[in-house]
Design a protein around this motif. Structure first.
Motif, mmCIF file in Angstrom:
data_model
loop_
_atom_site.group_PDB
_atom_site.id
_atom_site.type_symbol
_atom_site.label_atom_id
_atom_site.label_comp_id
_atom_site.label_asym_id
_atom_site.label_seq_id
_atom_site.Cartn_x
_atom_site.Cartn_y
_atom_site.Cartn_z
ATOM 1 N N PRO A 220 4.800 -3.974 5.921
ATOM 2 C CA PRO A 220 3.911 -3.741 4.784
ATOM 3 C C PRO A 220 4.597 -3.018 3.624
ATOM 4 O O PRO A 220 5.308 -2.044 3.814
ATOM 5 C CB PRO A 220 2.794 -2.888 5.389
ATOM 6 C CG PRO A 220 2.776 -3.265 6.827
ATOM 7 C CD PRO A 220 4.207 -3.508 7.194
ATOM 8 N N SER B 298 -1.705 -11.005 -7.011
ATOM 9 C CA SER B 298 -2.578 -10.965 -5.846
ATOM 10 C C SER B 298 -2.736 -9.540 -5.345
ATOM 11 O O SER B 298 -1.761 -8.829 -5.164
ATOM 12 C CB SER B 298 -2.005 -11.833 -4.720
ATOM 13 O OG SER B 298 -2.750 -11.662 -3.539
ATOM 14 N N THR C 243 -5.211 -9.180 -2.792
ATOM 15 C CA THR C 243 -6.053 -9.387 -1.614
ATOM 16 C C THR C 243 -5.409 -8.873 -0.338
ATOM 17 O O THR C 243 -6.083 -8.708 0.668
ATOM 18 C CB THR C 243 -6.367 -10.879 -1.446
ATOM 19 O OG1 THR C 243 -5.128 -11.598 -1.358
ATOM 20 C CG2 THR C 243 -7.158 -11.400 -2.627
ATOM 21 N N GLY C 244 -4.076 -8.627 -0.378
ATOM 22 C CA GLY C 244 -3.406 -8.202 0.839
ATOM 23 C C GLY C 244 -3.326 -6.703 1.017
ATOM 24 O O GLY C 244 -2.767 -6.238 2.000
ATOM 25 N N THR C 245 -3.850 -5.913 0.092
ATOM 26 C CA THR C 245 -3.742 -4.467 0.220
ATOM 27 C C THR C 245 -4.600 -3.954 1.372
ATOM 28 O O THR C 245 -5.600 -4.558 1.739
ATOM 29 C CB THR C 245 -4.162 -3.750 -1.073
ATOM 30 O OG1 THR C 245 -5.501 -4.144 -1.407
ATOM 31 C CG2 THR C 245 -3.247 -4.117 -2.223
ATOM 32 N N ARG C 246 -4.183 -2.808 1.913
ATOM 33 C CA ARG C 246 -4.902 -2.224 3.054
ATOM 34 C C ARG C 246 -6.275 -1.718 2.628
ATOM 35 O O ARG C 246 -7.231 -1.719 3.397
ATOM 36 C CB ARG C 246 -4.084 -1.070 3.646
ATOM 37 C CG ARG C 246 -4.751 -0.405 4.839
ATOM 38 C CD ARG C 246 -3.816 0.607 5.456
ATOM 39 N NE ARG C 246 -3.539 1.709 4.573
ATOM 40 C CZ ARG C 246 -4.317 2.785 4.447
ATOM 41 N NH1 ARG C 246 -5.428 2.858 5.149
ATOM 42 N NH2 ARG C 246 -4.003 3.761 3.641
ATOM 43 N N ASN D 168 5.317 -9.390 8.582
ATOM 44 C CA ASN D 168 5.620 -10.810 8.462
ATOM 45 C C ASN D 168 6.567 -11.172 9.604
ATOM 46 O O ASN D 168 7.747 -10.836 9.577
ATOM 47 C CB ASN D 168 6.259 -11.116 7.102
ATOM 48 C CG ASN D 168 6.430 -12.601 6.852
ATOM 49 O OD1 ASN D 168 6.762 -13.370 7.754
ATOM 50 N ND2 ASN D 168 6.221 -13.014 5.611
ATOM 51 N N ASN E 24 7.043 -6.535 2.294
ATOM 52 C CA ASN E 24 6.182 -7.711 2.410
ATOM 53 C C ASN E 24 5.045 -7.670 1.391
ATOM 54 O O ASN E 24 3.878 -7.505 1.727
ATOM 55 C CB ASN E 24 5.613 -7.832 3.828
ATOM 56 C CG ASN E 24 4.944 -9.177 4.056
ATOM 57 O OD1 ASN E 24 5.365 -10.172 3.486
ATOM 58 N ND2 ASN E 24 3.917 -9.198 4.891
ATOM 59 N N TRP F 136 3.542 -3.168 -6.835
ATOM 60 C CA TRP F 136 4.137 -3.134 -5.494
ATOM 61 C C TRP F 136 5.522 -2.518 -5.559
ATOM 62 O O TRP F 136 6.322 -2.840 -6.438
ATOM 63 C CB TRP F 136 4.198 -4.542 -4.914
ATOM 64 C CG TRP F 136 2.841 -5.143 -4.714
ATOM 65 C CD1 TRP F 136 2.085 -5.795 -5.653
ATOM 66 C CD2 TRP F 136 2.055 -5.119 -3.523
ATOM 67 N NE1 TRP F 136 0.884 -6.190 -5.123
ATOM 68 C CE2 TRP F 136 0.836 -5.794 -3.811
ATOM 69 C CE3 TRP F 136 2.259 -4.612 -2.240
ATOM 70 C CZ2 TRP F 136 -0.163 -5.953 -2.855
ATOM 71 C CZ3 TRP F 136 1.263 -4.774 -1.296
ATOM 72 C CH2 TRP F 136 0.066 -5.439 -1.602
ATOM 73 N N ASN G 9 1.267 -8.332 0.630
ATOM 74 C CA ASN G 9 0.434 -8.286 1.829
ATOM 75 C C ASN G 9 0.715 -7.025 2.627
ATOM 76 O O ASN G 9 1.871 -6.727 2.909
ATOM 77 C CB ASN G 9 0.693 -9.507 2.717
ATOM 78 C CG ASN G 9 0.163 -10.792 2.112
ATOM 79 O OD1 ASN G 9 -1.042 -10.973 2.010
ATOM 80 N ND2 ASN G 9 1.063 -11.664 1.689
ATOM 81 N N TRP G 10 -0.360 -6.294 2.960
ATOM 82 C CA TRP G 10 -0.207 -5.085 3.764
ATOM 83 C C TRP G 10 -0.248 -5.495 5.235
ATOM 84 O O TRP G 10 -1.226 -5.301 5.952
ATOM 85 C CB TRP G 10 -1.313 -4.091 3.432
ATOM 86 C CG TRP G 10 -1.155 -2.794 4.145
ATOM 87 C CD1 TRP G 10 -1.772 -2.413 5.295
ATOM 88 C CD2 TRP G 10 -0.298 -1.711 3.790
ATOM 89 N NE1 TRP G 10 -1.358 -1.159 5.676
ATOM 90 C CE2 TRP G 10 -0.458 -0.702 4.763
ATOM 91 C CE3 TRP G 10 0.593 -1.493 2.741
ATOM 92 C CZ2 TRP G 10 0.236 0.495 4.715
ATOM 93 C CZ3 TRP G 10 1.277 -0.304 2.693
ATOM 94 C CH2 TRP G 10 1.089 0.679 3.661
ATOM 95 N N ALA G 11 0.855 -6.124 5.693
ATOM 96 C CA ALA G 11 0.919 -6.629 7.065
ATOM 97 C C ALA G 11 2.366 -6.930 7.403
ATOM 98 O O ALA G 11 3.218 -7.064 6.520
ATOM 99 C CB ALA G 11 0.062 -7.881 7.212
#
Length: 288
Positions: free
Chosen positions: A209, A156, A158-161, A202, A195, A170, A198-200
């Motif tokens: 991130p 995945s 889709t979570g990158t900044r 949790n 995390n 990663w 995902n660049w966020a």
């Protein structure tokens, strides 16, 4: 379009410090945080060498005094053949190795390489050698990527900044901070920049991130025939068992420049917010 973006970002770099402070106040509610990142974070060719710097943000502010960053642990993702971390004066540097799976093994100077790096640790030798909250830590990395990538985390992007890319590796990082009066450099606070993918933040796990590096199918990989089946052509890379041919345009140089300028701007804003927080803390202590 890229030219317009570059012009805009470079113009922003010429803003005065006072203008940036005003902008910082406007963005404070947006929670612009410093974070661990790779500078550059792409784009690296499979089978090739890549040089970058790991940017470590300020240590934890515990409400009354600044902490010192005293330990950094970098998890090396599968698909990476070697990593050489930059030594830091006053810090130890250790590299842990792991056994490579059969499809990860490769030949170098006539010998089969069966082990690869799994973790790199930087440890301050004393609290005085730790990185104070007022400073930024920048650590050089020389990386050689492999040719086979099948870590489930990579599936995945889709979570990158940034704009999601087809192939992302990663690099989880753990940052340990210690109080200034800590004699044994205890882990008074730990930031887990793990995390992925995902660049966020949790909120459930406390993870933050995770840094990442984009890659693309380069022209340096060679493959052997497997169980009598014909080998893929030279170049490219294996992504989850599927051959991806060499992409001569995979470097995306202009994209890389744009993302670096954005990264610089975000770091400036985070640093200015830290200065504002420090000023508030000093004022509160003076009035108490």
């Amino acid at each position: 379009e890229v030219g317009h973006v570059l012009h805009f970002l470079r113009a922003r770099r010429r803003l005065s410090m006072s203008a940036l402070k005003i902008l910082l106040c406007s963005l404070a509610l947006l929670n612009v945080n410093a974070h661990v990142s790779m500078d550059r974070n792409g784009v690296a060719a499979s089978g090739g060498f890549f040089t970058t710097h790991m940017k470590i943000p300020h240590g934890k502010f515990n409400g009354s005094d600044h902490m010192f960053t005293t330990k950094i642990e970098l998890q090396v993702p599968p698909g990476v053949r070697s990593v050489k971390g930059e030594p830091i004066h006053g810090w130890s540097l250790t590299t842990e190795m792991r056994d490579l799976s059969s499809h990860e093994q490769y030949s170098s100077h006539g010998k089969t390489v069966t082990k690869g790096p799994s973790k790199i640790t930087w440890q301050a030798l004393s609290i005085e050698n730790g990185v104070h909250n007022e400073h930024l830590m920048l650590v050089g990395l020389q990386i050689r990527f492999g040719c086979n990538f099948d870590n489930p985390t990579y599936a995945s992007t889709t979570g990158t900044r940034d704009v999601p890319q087809p192939y992302t590796t990663w690099w989880p990082v753990t940052q340990t901070s210690s109080n200034a009066d800590s004699k044994d450099m205890a882990a008074d606070h730990v930031d887990k920049w793990t995390n992925a993918p995902n660049w966020a933040d949790n909120d459930e796990t406390g993870e933050r991130p995770c840094p990442y590096i984009y890659i693309y199918p380069g022209n340096r990989c060679d493959y052997e025939a497997d169980s009598g089946a014909p080998a893929p052509p030279s170049g490219g890379m294996m992504w989850f068992g599927e051959y991806k041919p060499y992409d001569p345009n995979g470097g995306w140089q202009e994209y890389d420049v744009v993302m670096q300028l954005i990264e610089d701007e975000m770091e400036d804003l985070a640093n200015l917010r830290d200065q504002v927080d420090d000023a508030h803390g000093d004022a509160n202590r003076a009035l108490s």
